[in-house]
Design an enzyme around this catalytic site. Structure first.
Site, PDB file in Angstrom:
ATOM      1  N   ARG A  79      42.430  10.697 -51.499  1.00  0.00           N
ATOM      2  CA  ARG A  79      42.304  10.298 -52.892  1.00  0.00           C
ATOM      3  C   ARG A  79      43.642   9.972 -53.540  1.00  0.00           C
ATOM      4  NH1 ARG A  79      38.809  14.183 -51.445  1.00  0.00           N
ATOM      5  NH2 ARG A  79      36.600  13.816 -51.919  1.00  0.00           N
ATOM      6  N   HIS A 177      40.079   9.118 -38.475  1.00  0.00           N
ATOM      7  CA  HIS A 177      39.109  10.034 -39.090  1.00  0.00           C
ATOM      8  C   HIS A 177      38.086  10.544 -38.069  1.00  0.00           C
ATOM      9  CE1 HIS A 177      36.763  11.701 -42.433  1.00  0.00           C
ATOM     10  NE2 HIS A 177      37.766  11.368 -43.232  1.00  0.00           N
ATOM     11  N   THR A 178      38.548  10.907 -36.886  1.00  0.00           N
ATOM     12  CA  THR A 178      37.654  11.430 -35.853  1.00  0.00           C
ATOM     13  C   THR A 178      37.237  12.861 -36.165  1.00  0.00           C
ATOM     14  OG1 THR A 178      38.588  10.013 -34.140  1.00  0.00           O
ATOM     15  CG2 THR A 178      37.520  12.033 -33.403  1.00  0.00           C
ATOM     16  N   TYR A 179      35.960  13.170 -35.922  1.00  0.00           N
ATOM     17  CA  TYR A 179      35.429  14.525 -36.043  1.00  0.00           C
ATOM     18  C   TYR A 179      35.288  15.114 -34.642  1.00  0.00           C
ATOM     19  CZ  TYR A 179      33.864  13.533 -40.864  1.00  0.00           C
ATOM     20  OH  TYR A 179      33.805  13.228 -42.214  1.00  0.00           O
ATOM     21  N   GLU A 307      43.077  15.108 -39.642  1.00  0.00           N
ATOM     22  CA  GLU A 307      43.564  13.821 -40.125  1.00  0.00           C
ATOM     23  C   GLU A 307      45.074  13.864 -40.312  1.00  0.00           C
ATOM     24  OE1 GLU A 307      41.295  12.639 -43.631  1.00  0.00           O
ATOM     25  OE2 GLU A 307      39.739  14.044 -42.998  1.00  0.00           O
TER      26      GLU A 307
END
EC number: 5.1.3.21
Length: 339
Positions: A79, A177-179, A307
């Site tokens: 953000r 942004h891999t989980y 991240e």
């Protein structure tokens, strides 16, 4: 080592392609040129393939709605307060797309179709993705040239290298942004263990932006320095975790070679991460399993992100993520899997 690819669609005037990288020890990686996305990582466990990152059912699903699964998110990850960048007396206004704030670059780099160049060496396979994000897109100044390279080797290491160059002063803070779900796709991370080399974290407000300065992890649910299960943190009752329904917080890295280590509950798969980023934002899929169309079948707390980025700022002072024209920006991440 093996590298293959196939075309599966057409979007934004370009071919949509899926790449499969395989090493000689049974590890396979899938990539998409849509968003320079890490689609899948699978390793052999007990004679079967274990999928250790969150993925959608098929490549065609990734462009249906924004989902952040493995994408190269930019120009800004996270953000930006009120969508503003104060540069001297000038304030640049970015699109407001998250309450009163800007998030994830607007129509981000993870939603664009990248050019690609595969490469195969004796002991590695790579795909180089490139993208020109034009001056003024999403309100960001500067023609930004990006290259994201994924490389798989025979040591079980997946490398992610991102470079960027702008012809104007701009702001830039991307991430992958891999989980990660080392117990396998469809499981929860409560019994997954996390080691994190971070003495400090940033508490956040209700809108997800940092409250202000760093706080010590000592004696808090955010202390992963000696390693503990994710469930211990998620079920701690900590007010910060309750506020975001899970972890959604930046951690300031101490700068050692191993920034983080994740271990499956059965101990059969682990992943060590190193990076030149100053911070890692951990998000525990808090909103999954709810109303989102494509991730509703993925369980809440079904994965965690690591991240690599600069920590988000609590104000419009974004000097930490300013990219000067003519200078090359570089981010390096290594994910080393043992299985």
């Amino acid at each position: 080592m093996r590298l293959t690819f196939k075309k599966y669609g057409w979007l934004q005037g370009r071919d949509l392609c899926e790449f499969v990288l395989e090493n000689d020890h049974g590890m396979s990686v899938k990539l998409l040129n849509y968003g320079a996305t890490l689609e899948d990582v699978a390793v052999p466990v007990d004679g079967a393939k274990r999928h250790v990152i969150l993925s959608l059912k098929q490549a065609e699903d990734y462009s249906k709605e924004r989902n952040f699964l493995g994408g190269t998110v930019g120009r800004i990850a996270g953000r930006v307060w009120r969508g503003q960048w104060k540069n001297g007396d000038h304030i640049l206004q970015l699109p407001i797309n998250d309450g009163e704030n800007h998030i994830h670059g607007g129509f981000g780099t993870d939603q664009q179709v990248w050019s690609f160049r595969p490469e195969r060496g004796e002991d590695f396979v790579s795909v180089h993705f490139s993208l020109l994000d034009p001056d003024g897109h999403n309100g960001f100044p500067g023609n930004l040239q990006l290259e994201a390279t994924y490389t798989l080797n025979n040591s079980g290491e997946l490398l992610y290298d991102l470079t960027a160059y702008s012809d104007k002063l701009t702001i830039f803070n991307p991430t992958n942004h891999t989980y990660f779900c080392l117990d396998g796709l469809g499981t929860e991370i409560n019994q997954t263990r996390l080691f994190l080399d971070a003495d400090y974290y940033l508490p956040v407000k209700e809108d997800g932006l940092p409250v202000g300065g760093m706080e010590s992890v000592e004696g808090t649910a955010f202390d992963f320095r000696k390693g503990k299960s994710m469930g211990e943190a998620l079920k701690s009752g900590d007010a910060q975790i309750a506020l975001r329904e899970g972890l959604d917080h930046p951690f300031i890295l101490n700068g050692q070679k191993t920034a983080a280590k994740v271990v499956a509950s059965d101990g059969k798969v682990s992943m060590k991460m190193s990076t030149n980023a100053p911070a890692i934002v951990i998000y525990t899929a808090n909103s999954f399993g709810k109303g989102e169309k494509l991730v509703k079948d993925l369980p809440q707390y079904g994965g965690l992100t690591l991240e690599a980025q600069n920590a988000p700022a609590p104000s419009n002072d974004l000097r930490e993520i300013t990219l000067e024209p003519g200078k090359t920006w570089r981010r390096h991440v290594s994910w080393k899997f043992d299985y």
